[in-house]
Design a protein around this motif. Structure first.
Motif, mmCIF file in Angstrom:
data_model
loop_
_atom_site.group_PDB
_atom_site.id
_atom_site.type_symbol
_atom_site.label_atom_id
_atom_site.label_comp_id
_atom_site.label_asym_id
_atom_site.label_seq_id
_atom_site.Cartn_x
_atom_site.Cartn_y
_atom_site.Cartn_z
ATOM 1 N N ALA A 1 -7.634 -16.764 -78.258
ATOM 2 C CA ALA A 1 -7.527 -15.415 -78.831
ATOM 3 C C ALA A 1 -8.672 -14.525 -78.345
ATOM 4 C CB ALA A 1 -7.526 -15.498 -80.353
ATOM 5 N N ILE A 2 -9.896 -15.086 -78.313
ATOM 6 C CA ILE A 2 -11.046 -14.326 -77.824
ATOM 7 C C ILE A 2 -10.879 -14.003 -76.343
ATOM 8 C CG2 ILE A 2 -13.522 -14.456 -77.332
ATOM 9 C CD1 ILE A 2 -13.011 -13.983 -80.243
ATOM 10 N N ALA A 3 -10.388 -14.984 -75.570
ATOM 11 C CA ALA A 3 -10.208 -14.783 -74.127
ATOM 12 C C ALA A 3 -9.183 -13.689 -73.855
ATOM 13 C CB ALA A 3 -9.779 -16.094 -73.475
ATOM 14 N N LEU A 4 -8.106 -13.687 -74.609
ATOM 15 C CA LEU A 4 -7.070 -12.654 -74.431
ATOM 16 C C LEU A 4 -7.610 -11.270 -74.766
ATOM 17 C CD1 LEU A 4 -3.933 -14.483 -75.890
ATOM 18 C CD2 LEU A 4 -4.347 -13.873 -73.498
ATOM 19 N N ARG A 5 -8.456 -11.221 -75.785
ATOM 20 C CA ARG A 5 -9.021 -9.932 -76.191
ATOM 21 C C ARG A 5 -10.011 -9.406 -75.157
ATOM 22 N NH1 ARG A 5 -12.762 -8.879 -81.606
ATOM 23 N NH2 ARG A 5 -13.210 -6.697 -81.196
ATOM 24 N N GLN A 6 -10.829 -10.298 -74.587
ATOM 25 C CA GLN A 6 -11.869 -9.854 -73.671
ATOM 26 C C GLN A 6 -11.381 -9.739 -72.228
ATOM 27 O OE1 GLN A 6 -15.301 -12.406 -74.169
ATOM 28 N NE2 GLN A 6 -15.810 -11.559 -76.157
ATOM 29 N N SER B 1 -16.350 -19.046 -69.381
ATOM 30 C CA SER B 1 -17.024 -20.283 -69.801
ATOM 31 C C SER B 1 -16.573 -20.695 -71.192
ATOM 32 C CB SER B 1 -18.543 -20.089 -69.773
ATOM 33 O OG SER B 1 -18.998 -19.883 -68.452
ATOM 34 N N PHE B 2 -16.432 -19.726 -72.097
ATOM 35 C CA PHE B 2 -15.990 -20.009 -73.458
ATOM 36 C C PHE B 2 -14.557 -20.549 -73.456
ATOM 37 C CE2 PHE B 2 -15.253 -18.360 -77.963
ATOM 38 C CZ PHE B 2 -16.044 -19.343 -78.530
ATOM 39 N N PHE B 3 -13.725 -19.989 -72.586
ATOM 40 C CA PHE B 3 -12.335 -20.439 -72.467
ATOM 41 C C PHE B 3 -12.273 -21.917 -72.057
ATOM 42 C CE2 PHE B 3 -8.606 -21.236 -69.787
ATOM 43 C CZ PHE B 3 -7.575 -20.871 -70.639
ATOM 44 N N TYR B 4 -13.045 -22.306 -71.060
ATOM 45 C CA TYR B 4 -13.035 -23.700 -70.611
ATOM 46 C C TYR B 4 -13.656 -24.625 -71.654
ATOM 47 C CZ TYR B 4 -11.237 -22.797 -65.958
ATOM 48 O OH TYR B 4 -10.410 -22.465 -64.909
ATOM 49 N N ARG C 1 -6.563 -14.492 -66.224
ATOM 50 C CA ARG C 1 -7.822 -13.844 -65.894
ATOM 51 C C ARG C 1 -8.997 -14.586 -66.530
ATOM 52 N NH1 ARG C 1 -7.323 -7.649 -66.897
ATOM 53 N NH2 ARG C 1 -5.335 -8.157 -65.905
ATOM 54 N N ALA C 2 -8.798 -15.059 -67.758
ATOM 55 C CA ALA C 2 -9.870 -15.798 -68.427
ATOM 56 C C ALA C 2 -10.152 -17.130 -67.742
ATOM 57 C CB ALA C 2 -9.494 -16.043 -69.890
ATOM 58 N N ALA C 3 -9.099 -17.744 -67.189
ATOM 59 C CA ALA C 3 -9.257 -19.052 -66.547
ATOM 60 C C ALA C 3 -9.731 -18.955 -65.104
ATOM 61 C CB ALA C 3 -7.928 -19.809 -66.588
ATOM 62 N N ALA C 4 -9.791 -17.754 -64.550
ATOM 63 C CA ALA C 4 -10.208 -17.585 -63.154
ATOM 64 C C ALA C 4 -11.686 -17.946 -63.006
ATOM 65 C CB ALA C 4 -9.959 -16.152 -62.706
ATOM 66 N N THR C 5 -11.981 -18.927 -62.172
ATOM 67 C CA THR C 5 -13.354 -19.373 -61.975
ATOM 68 C C THR C 5 -13.588 -19.776 -60.533
ATOM 69 O OG1 THR C 5 -15.002 -21.049 -62.592
ATOM 70 C CG2 THR C 5 -12.691 -21.706 -62.697
ATOM 71 N N ARG C 6 -14.822 -19.612 -60.088
ATOM 72 C CA ARG C 6 -15.208 -20.028 -58.738
ATOM 73 C C ARG C 6 -15.759 -21.453 -58.721
ATOM 74 N NH1 ARG C 6 -18.652 -14.591 -57.022
ATOM 75 N NH2 ARG C 6 -16.992 -13.070 -57.387
ATOM 76 N N ARG D 1 -21.986 -16.988 -61.825
ATOM 77 C CA ARG D 1 -20.778 -16.620 -61.068
ATOM 78 C C ARG D 1 -19.556 -16.400 -61.954
ATOM 79 N NH1 ARG D 1 -20.360 -21.255 -56.655
ATOM 80 N NH2 ARG D 1 -18.776 -19.861 -55.760
ATOM 81 N N ASP D 2 -19.581 -16.873 -63.187
ATOM 82 C CA ASP D 2 -18.452 -16.690 -64.098
ATOM 83 C C ASP D 2 -18.881 -15.905 -65.325
ATOM 84 O OD1 ASP D 2 -16.675 -18.068 -62.503
ATOM 85 O OD2 ASP D 2 -17.001 -19.996 -63.492
ATOM 86 N N SER D 3 -17.933 -15.208 -65.938
ATOM 87 C CA SER D 3 -18.232 -14.449 -67.152
ATOM 88 C C SER D 3 -18.368 -15.390 -68.344
ATOM 89 C CB SER D 3 -17.121 -13.444 -67.428
ATOM 90 O OG SER D 3 -15.915 -14.123 -67.767
ATOM 91 N N ALA D 4 -18.980 -14.869 -69.410
ATOM 92 C CA ALA D 4 -19.122 -15.662 -70.637
ATOM 93 C C ALA D 4 -17.756 -15.998 -71.219
ATOM 94 C CB ALA D 4 -19.961 -14.899 -71.655
#
Length: 290
Positions: free
Chosen positions: A51-56, A180-183, A62-67, A174-177
């Protein structure tokens, strides 16, 4: 109220909620399999994280996109198993001694920040780390006949949590907070489900109520923590995280009938003093470099 004081208020509330969560975890962990308890807790936590990931981020993709997917997945696995180890520590030793030993994790972060992140740790912080580990020895009393191998369980949890914290700092470059919270939530939920379903036990209705409260407190605690970091610098509010040791000890003493041994009180005092010094010193060094 200034942002600084609001941040402190949010952090104090966070520590109180997390201490109550630890008490519920101890109660349920004494009765049911720990993997099952942590699994159910993660189901709710993962829903909160999504829910937080969808909001932000606007979307799960997009939330799961990571390098750095390998590191992110490892972080999530590490935290999920660390929680299992810490709940086991509460069951084996109680809240007071479990938290007293676990309180050394900021010192472990400082000690490992050099080899893991390449950060420079000055002699003052190394002295504080040394004082903190003297405090751990006072708590453990090795060679006195009081020491048990169970005392190493919360120390293992502190080591795992310190590594998790360092890896979180590593991926933040390299990744947003939000990523990281999503993972943290989703990987933990998947790993605990794969394990916890094998240890499923029927739960009486009353304990389902406690389980629901545990899940709500977990989400509430993380929400309060996010708010604390939103309104104030992390370095300013982090020393107040040690209040969780105080709240958990009061809970252990008054609710679970635990005792506070003199060596535990003295050792915990040394650990907390060293930890607060390390946090304050790191803040000053960062400010001078900035």
């Amino acid at each position: 109220m200034s942002d600084h004081h609001r941040g402190i208020a949010f952090m104090v509330a966070t520590t109180l909620v997390f201490a109550l969560q630890d008490g519920l975890s101890r109660h349920l962990g004494e009765t049911y399999n720990i993997f099952m308890v942590v699994m159910i807790r993660y189901w709710f936590f993962a829903s909160f994280v999504i829910a937080i990931a969808l909001r932000q981020s606007g979307s799960i993709r997009r939330a799961a996109a990571t390098r750095q997917p390998v590191v992110q997945v490892f972080r999530g696995l590490l935290l999920s198993f660390e929680i299992c180890v810490m709940v086991a520590a509460f069951v084996l030793l109680g809240l007071i001694e479990g938290h007293a030993i676990f309180a050394c994790y900021p010192l472990l972060i400082a000690a490992l920040s050099g080899p893991v992140l390449g950060e420079k740790v000055g002699w003052r912080r190394w002295c504080a780390i040394g004082v903190g580990f003297v405090g751990i020895l006072v708590i453990l009393q090795p060679g006195s006949g009081v020491f048990t191998l169970a005392a190493l369980v919360p120390f293992a949890s502190a080591l795992m949590f310190a590594l998790y914290g360092l890896l979180t700092r590593y991926v933040s470059a390299r990744d947003s907070a939000a990523t990281s919270f999503f993972y943290t939530g989703t990987v933990g939920a998947v790993s605990m489900t794969l394990i916890g379903l094998w240890f499923w036990e029927p739960m009486v209705p009353r304990d389902w109520g406690w389980m629901a409260l545990l899940c709500v407190m977990g989400a509430t605690g993380h929400w309060l923590l996010i708010k604390a970091y939103e309104v104030a610098e992390a370095s300013a509010v982090q020393p107040f995280a040690y209040l969780q040791l105080v709240f958990a000890s009061l809970l252990g003493f008054f609710v679970f009938g635990e005792t506070l041994r003199t060596n535990v009180a003295v050792g915990a005092g040394l650990v907390v003093a060293a930890g607060v010094f390390t946090l304050v010193r790191a803040r000053r060094v960062a400010a001078s470099e900035g």
